[in-house]
Design a protein around this motif. Structure first.
Motif, mmCIF file in Angstrom:
data_model
loop_
_atom_site.group_PDB
_atom_site.id
_atom_site.type_symbol
_atom_site.label_atom_id
_atom_site.label_comp_id
_atom_site.label_asym_id
_atom_site.label_seq_id
_atom_site.Cartn_x
_atom_site.Cartn_y
_atom_site.Cartn_z
ATOM 1 N N SER A 1 -5.555 9.036 -7.515
ATOM 2 C CA SER A 1 -5.152 10.342 -7.006
ATOM 3 C C SER A 1 -6.393 11.111 -6.618
ATOM 4 N N ILE B 1 -1.803 10.879 -3.554
ATOM 5 C CA ILE B 1 -1.700 9.751 -4.476
ATOM 6 C C ILE B 1 -1.693 8.470 -3.655
ATOM 7 N N THR B 2 -2.566 7.568 -3.997
ATOM 8 C CA THR B 2 -2.633 6.285 -3.310
ATOM 9 C C THR B 2 -2.487 5.180 -4.334
ATOM 10 N N ALA B 3 -1.868 4.109 -3.922
ATOM 11 C CA ALA B 3 -1.706 2.947 -4.794
ATOM 12 C C ALA B 3 -1.614 1.711 -3.926
ATOM 13 N N ASN B 4 -2.124 0.642 -4.424
ATOM 14 C CA ASN B 4 -1.959 -0.635 -3.740
ATOM 15 C C ASN B 4 -1.873 -1.731 -4.784
ATOM 16 N N ASP C 1 0.846 -1.192 0.000
ATOM 17 C CA ASP C 1 0.000 0.000 0.000
ATOM 18 C C ASP C 1 0.879 1.239 0.000
ATOM 19 N N TRP D 1 -3.594 -4.702 -8.896
ATOM 20 C CA TRP D 1 -3.121 -3.388 -8.483
ATOM 21 C C TRP D 1 -4.161 -2.325 -8.756
ATOM 22 N N ASN D 2 -3.926 -1.171 -8.057
ATOM 23 C CA ASN D 2 -4.842 -0.040 -8.215
ATOM 24 C C ASN D 2 -4.083 1.239 -7.896
ATOM 25 N N ILE D 3 -4.248 2.269 -8.715
ATOM 26 C CA ILE D 3 -3.620 3.575 -8.505
ATOM 27 C C ILE D 3 -4.708 4.637 -8.578
#
Length: 478
Positions: free
Chosen positions: A355, A329-332, A149, A351-353
């Motif tokens: 903002s 910005i978030t990503a996991n 994460d 995965w997922n990105i």
């Protein structure tokens, strides 16, 4: 050519991404100009007043630079005591811990400007009951997963930078507080040592006075037995002797209190066991004066107050920027599989990105109140800084002025002590010869004791004032 952060790559993005980028650019552009005038800060001085180029108190000797002052007393015991106090005094140990806390707060504030990355591994096993036709089945399902994460707030307005700088200034203030406490502890320890030594000398003086009164009483009692003196003379002489014994106990109590206070500063058990020298030291070094402007860069309490003012200024900027949009910005990403062996298999990767742009709209006025509170805190810090500054100048000017009065007073009391001792000797001779009465003799004895005791006291005060001057100038200890 690489694409800049404010540019939209229409060839390599989807329509949704292009729309989001366009909206983001419009919002940022609309806020840039008003934002620039919105959070302009200041590091101006709190209250301006003229700082003179020299001290107003006239000093006969030439001004000398501030130097390490503990060596001026030429007492190795004092140096050892100060070093012991620095190592064991509970208050200093607590302030040292406060500096460590401030250092960690600075680290924490700096860490918020970096992306946050967390990793996790999970495993689950479940059982569900299902009905198919006339059959009841209870299949068991096992699932394993690995995830990463990612979270990062882009510090577009330097809000987090203001927060970090405020904590760095708090750390500098804490370090200055520690230095100020060390200076104050050393000064109080030295002054208490002077008090204890003065009390020891006063005990010796009282013992000599008691012996003198005993000798005079013995002569009076012998004369009374021969019919030369009256019973009133005997009673008055005994009263003077008892008064001298009582004063000796006062000095002994003062010495005991000073020694136990000294042991407290040293971090020892207050057992009253410290050994003292027989006399007070004599200072031969000139008065350190320097210039007033140097006080701003040398005194630890002034430095601490100024750092706290600057820290409050940074927090005011931070509070104002809380009203502006924030970008995150978030990503996991990771894997999800029913086989433990496929936990790190790229084929099972998900995965997922994302903002986000967040603009505060309505918080019940709390953000505006926080900004106003930060502004009031800045005014408070400015007022405290000015107060510390004026207090520092007052202390230097007062101790410099007192130095010359103590010098004159010491010379006067030295002459008074010589005269009173000679008057006492003459009164004793005249009384034995029958040329004066007992009242004159007792008054001469009292004045002689008061003059010598006053001389000891003024020498102690003179040393105390010199320590106060060192403390006011903020000079180094060793």
């Amino acid at each position: 050519m690489a694409t800049k952060w404010w540019q939209v790559d229409y060839k390599n993005t989807t329509q949704t991404t292009r729309s989001f980028g366009l909206v983001l650019w419009v919002v940022i552009s609309s806020l840039l100009l008003p934002g620039c005038s919105f959070f302009v800060g200041t590091k101006a001085a709190s209250q301006k007043f003229a700082i003179p180029k020299r001290w107003s108190t006239h000093i006969d000797s030439a001004a000398s630079p501030v130097r390490p002052w503990l060596d001026d007393f030429n007492q190795p015991q004092l140096t050892e005591f100060v070093q012991e106090a620095f190592a064991n005094n509970p208050n200093l140990l607590g302030l040292a811990a406060s500096v460590e806390i401030a250092q960690q707060q600075t680290w924490i504030a700096g860490a918020t400007r970096w992306p946050q990355l967390d990793a996790g591994i999970r495993g689950s096993r479940s059982k569900r009951s299902t009905t198919t036709g006339f059959r009841l089945s209870s299949p068991r399902t096992t699932n394993y997963g690995f995830s990463l994460d990612f979270l990062w707030e882009i510090d577009l307005w330097n809000r987090l930078g203001n927060q970090q700088e405020a904590t760095e200034l708090d750390q500098a203030a804490a370090e200055a507080d520690l230095k100020a406490a060390q200076l104050s502890l050393a000064a109080n320890l030295v002054k208490t040592w002077f008090d204890a030594t003065t009390a020891k000398q006063q005990i010796e003086l009282a013992s000599k006075t008691i012996q003198s009164f005993k000798n005079a009483l013995e002569i009076i009692e012998q004369g009374y037995d021969r019919g030369l003196y009256r019973a009133l003379d005997v009673r008055l002489a005994r009263t003077s002797l008892l008064g001298a014994i009582s004063r000796e106990q006062v000095f002994r109590r003062a010495q005991d209190q000073a020694i136990r206070s000294l042991e407290f500063f040293l971090g020892r058990y207050p057992a009253g066991a410290v050994k003292l020298p027989s006399h007070l030291p004599v200072i031969t070094e000139p008065i350190p004066t320097s210039i007033p402007a140097e006080l701003l860069e040398r005194r630890p309490d002034i430095l601490a107050a100024s750092q706290r003012f600057y820290a409050s200024d940074q927090r005011f900027l931070e509070a104002g920027k809380n009203l502006l949009p924030s970008i995150s910005i978030t990503a996991n990403g990771g894997t999800s599989t029913r086989k433990l062996g496929d936990l790190f298999n790229p084929e099972a990767l998900i995965w997922n990105i994302a903002s986000s742009l967040t603009q505060p709209l309505f918080h019940g006025g709390s953000l505006f109140a926080a900004r106003n509170q930060a502004e009031s805190s800045r005014k408070l810090a400015a007022a405290k800084y000015t107060e510390v500054l004026l207090q520092a100048f007052r202390e230097v000017e007062t101790t410099l002025a007192a130095e010359q009065w103590f010098t004159i007073q010491e010379k006067t009391l030295m002459e008074a002590s010589r005269e009173s001792r000679e008057a006492e000797r003459l009164a004793e001779d005249d009384y034995v010869a029958g040329l004066t009465d007992i009242a004159t003799l007792l008054e001469a004895q009292r004045r002689a004791f008061d003059a010598e005791n006053g001389l000891l006291d003024i020498r102690n005060q003179q040393l105390q004032n010199r320590v106060n001057l060192y403390l006011a100038l903020g000079g180094p200890i060793q």
